[in-house]
Write an enzyme that holds these catalytic residues in place. Structure first.
Site, PDB file in Angstrom:
ATOM      1  CD  GLN A   1       2.483   0.883  10.194  1.00  0.00           C
ATOM      2  OE1 GLN A   1       3.827   0.839  10.196  1.00  0.00           O
ATOM      3  NE2 GLN A   1       1.903   0.474   9.368  1.00  0.00           N
TER       4      GLN A   1
ATOM      5  CD1 TRP B   1       0.862  -0.333   2.995  1.00  0.00           C
ATOM      6  CD2 TRP B   1      -0.532   1.316   3.400  1.00  0.00           C
ATOM      7  NE1 TRP B   1       1.284  -0.040   4.476  1.00  0.00           N
ATOM      8  CE2 TRP B   1       0.272   1.167   4.572  1.00  0.00           C
ATOM      9  CE3 TRP B   1      -1.442   2.243   3.636  1.00  0.00           C
ATOM     10  CZ2 TRP B   1       0.423   2.000   5.622  1.00  0.00           C
ATOM     11  CZ3 TRP B   1      -1.417   3.112   4.684  1.00  0.00           C
ATOM     12  CH2 TRP B   1      -0.648   2.806   5.750  1.00  0.00           C
TER      13      TRP B   1
ATOM     14  CD  GLU C   1       1.781  -4.042   9.133  1.00  0.00           C
ATOM     15  OE1 GLU C   1       2.833  -3.999   9.401  1.00  0.00           O
ATOM     16  OE2 GLU C   1       1.654  -4.138   7.789  1.00  0.00           O
TER      17      GLU C   1
END
Lengths: 408, 336
Positions: A375, A177, A307
């Site tokens: 993140q 991405w 994630e």
């Protein structure tokens, strides 16, 4: 010297590397021998050669190596193309090549294409060493990004850009991405023709993305992209198409729409990109499920860019992206004189957006206060997503402060 | 890559302060590797100390994130609408920037930004670019997008339009703060990405952290401020208050502890810094359940009558309530 390699299982796809050297006057040509030893890889494709070198005291010896590389993915006569490039380089020599290289970059990375922090009166940078670093990074960043791109018309610009670029094996050399969402926006503004390489890759793989959606039981006209994409763009172990980071699909759409806004090139937009936008809207509309208890549309078993949180429901960034996507696709239909899809507007208005009692956006349904954030995630809803649906400046500020707590 | 986005978001939504600058540095300096100024994926590259990650290098994602800060952050360009939108504001630490020439609807635009104003200029689009200016024969509409109002404007080829910057960073986050967004220096080492300027950026979401819990200091340059009576020192320490601290107000940048006895500085001592949020197992367990705003430890120290600000304010911190050898944190240092 030359060698060639092909990917496993694809004997017809071959890349050739052809090299020649200029060692004079320090080397004895007659001493040339095939190299062996611990520093030569045992891989079948590896070859090396050795020469005896005589170094003279106080005298500099310079060695040149000229290499041509071509793959029959892009060059029908790849071995000929690599040989010609090698021979031409060796004939022209280092000085001519360096001049050619510098001139080419001067034409691409012009002074006006670079963000410039120097004082307009004096032409000098401020004394602050941090600003000097910002200036250097403002030159190095487009340089390293553009190194991996070719402009429209080159015939070479349909494979996007990988995490570490052409000379790195990081992340398996696959496309994620971040090509569409992190690398493209800055390039779109100043180098639109070069940035197209990033969306060209997605448009090229749209037929496969439609197959991916059909394979997963999505309705006709849907497309789903895999989290990691290489040659094929099919669903794989590292590149799942479902039950993972669905936000990739709207990320791709939003970058394509940015490129369209910048060029307003209808010929380009109508030859694939527009179909991509509607196909992803169709898929994400199907992805949302109406929850009769909450009277909202849920997104099950997804993951956001953070994630550390996988296989959870109502991931904030993804569900907000989906709402924006559906509204945007309907606006596009209006522009085209088509009736809007009522379901898309209804879904967008009633997403199950995960908000805590304090007003802070939860990354996903059920998140508590102990969760470590890997993140940027909810912060992406302000920029680049520009999500404003019951999402105020105060919400945006609180969310940013909350997720920046590693810096507290 | 993350902090570049924080910089853009902070510059858009912050009501006060200059954390947009702190985040900009957070997004670049810890990741940039000399001599070729390529990004690494990690602040610390060492597998043994960074949590077991081999960072991608070069990390083009990081380059891409940083490459968005100037146009999307400082000029406030948004490209997600059919009409160009800008919302300029430049953090006070950066006096000037000329934005890369960019394109919108096929039109060619250039922008220069100083602390207070932005000049937007439109040029003819060169034929060589394979772009067609959709407004070649007319003016290009664009939006100046403020959070409270949007206004639509037009610009002709070869015209320059001057736009006021949003000067939100001039607003004090803490009322009467004499230090906010002033230049800061330190001779000591600090933890990766925990810059001294974070202590005076008007945002508790960023903090200064010296590398170790040994005595550490930073000095704020107040020479651009008029001398003012001082009434109070206040601190948001964040998660890791120091054991003690003192502040030296003086007219020299090279003060030391001895300066106070020499009469060269006023020393304001805080011998006993106590966490305002001591760990409480029951409260911690309860607060874990619900997502709530982050709150740091705070201290307020009244200052006796007759003390005036000087040209420099030096903060010295000693020790840390966390006994792991790492430095204390200072989220915000306020003299008012």
């Amino acid at each position: 010297m030359y060698s060639s390699v092909h990917p496993s299982g694809l004997p017809d796809k071959t890349a050739y590397v052809i090299s020649g050297i200029d060692l004079s006057p320090a080397a004895e040509e007659s001493s040339r021998a095939e190299a062996s030893g611990p520093y030569i890889s045992t891989n079948d494709s590896t070859i090396g050669q050795t020469f005896n070198i005589t170094l003279k005291k106080e005298s500099t010896a310079t060695f040149y190596k000229y290499v041509g590389v071509a793959s029959n993915d892009k060059f029908p006569d790849a071995v000929g193309a690599a040989r010609d490039a090698q021979a031409q380089a060796q004939k022209d020599g280092w000085d001519a090549l360096l001049t050619e290289h510098s001139e080419a970059w001067a034409n691409i990375l012009t002074e006006s294409s670079i963000d410039d922090f120097s004082d307009p009166e004096t032409g000098e940078l401020p004394d602050d060493p941090s600003i000097r670093d910002l200036q250097i990074a403002s030159i190095s960043s487009p340089f390293y990004l553009l190194q991996n791109l070719q402009p429209d018309g080159s015939g070479l610009n349909d494979n996007s850009i990988t995490v570490g670029g052409l000379a790195s094996e990081s992340y398996g050399g696959l496309v994620f991405w971040d090509a569409d969402y992190w690398m493209s926006p800055g390039l779109n503004l100043a180098f639109p023709s070069w940035a197209n390489q990033i969306s060209n890759f997605r448009v090229k793989q749209l037929p496969q993305a439609k197959d991916n959606a059909a394979f997963n039981g999505y309705p006709n006209g849907s497309a789903l992209y895999p989290w990691t994409a290489g040659r094929y763009g099919n669903c794989t172990g590292t590149g799942p198409c479902v039950d993972y980071q669905y936000h990739l699909n709207p990320d791709i759409v939003f970058n394509i729409l940015q490129q369209y806004n910048i060029s307003q090139n209808d010929t380009w937009f109508n030859s694939g990109p527009k179909d991509l936008v509607y196909s992803i809207a169709t898929a994400h509309s199907h992805l949302l499920e109406f929850n009769k208890t909450t009277q909202t549309y849920w997104l099950h078993n997804g993951s956001d860019p953070d994630e550390y949180a996988i296989n959870v429901n109502n991931t904030a960034f993804t569900i907000a992206s989906t709402a924006r996507l559906l509204q945007t696709a309907n606006l596009l239909r209006l522009d085209e004189g088509l009736p809007i899809v009522d379901l898309w507007d209804d879904q967008a208005a009633r997403i199950a957006f995960p908000q805590s009692a304090s007003g802070i956006t939860k990354e996903y349904d059920g998140m508590n206060n102990t969760v470590a954030v890997k993140q940027a995630d909810t912060v992406l809803m302000t920029y680049p997503l520009d999500f404003n649906q019951n999402y105020t400046s105060e919400n945006k500020l609180e969310d940013t402060d909350y997720v920046s707590s590693p810096l507290n | 890559m993350t902090y570049s986005i924080y910089a853009i978001v902070a510059n858009e939504v912050s009501p006060s302060g200059c954390s947009a600058n702190t985040y900009t540095l957070n997004g670049v300096l810890p990741y940039l590797r000399a001599p070729w100024y390529q990004f690494s994926e990690q602040e610390v590259d060492d597998f043994d100390t960074n949590g077991g990650t081999n960072p991608a290098f070069p990390f083009l994602t990081g380059h891409g994130g940083f490459y968005q800060v100037v146009p999307f952050g400082y000029l406030g360009v948004r490209t997600d609408k059919t009409i160009l939108s800008i919302n300029p504001s430049l953090p006070p630490q950066i006096p000037y920037v000329k934005v890369r020439t960019f394109y919108y609807a096929g039109a060619t635009l250039a922008a220069t930004i100083n602390s207070t104003h932005t000049n937007l200029t439109r040029h003819a689009t060169p034929l060589s670019l394979n772009l067609i200016d959709s407004y070649a024969n007319t003016t290009l509409p664009f939006i100046i997008d403020r959070s409270d109002s949007n206004t639509t404007h037009t610009i002709a080829i070869n015209e320059t339009i001057t736009v006021d910057n949003r000067l939100y960073w001039q607003i004090n986050t803490d009322a009467g703060n004499l230090l906010q967004c002033l230049p800061v220096s330190t001779s000591g080492a600090y933890a990766q990405g925990r810059f001294p300027i974070a202590a005076v950026d008007g945002a508790t979401s960023t903090s200064w952290q010296p590398l170790t819990n040994e005595t550490a200091s930073l000095t704020v340059n107040m020479t651009t401020r008029a001398f003012t009576p001082v009434h109070q020192l206040s601190f948001d320490w964040g998660a890791r208050p120091p054991r003690s601290a003192f502040v030296l107000l003086s007219n020299t940048s090279s003060v030391s502890n001895a300066s106070a006895t020499d009469g060269l500085a006023v020393k304001l001592e805080m011998d006993n810094v106590v966490p305002s949020l001591p760990y409480n197992e029951t409260a911690a367990a309860a607060s874990n359940q619900e997502v709530t705003p982050y709150v740091g430890n705070t201290s307020v120290f009244p200052v006796k009558e007759g003390v005036w600000s000087g040209m420099f304010a030096t903060l010295v911190v000693e020790g840390c309530w966390e006994e792991d050898g790492e430095g204390a944190t200072v989220g915000e240092f306020v003299v008012s």
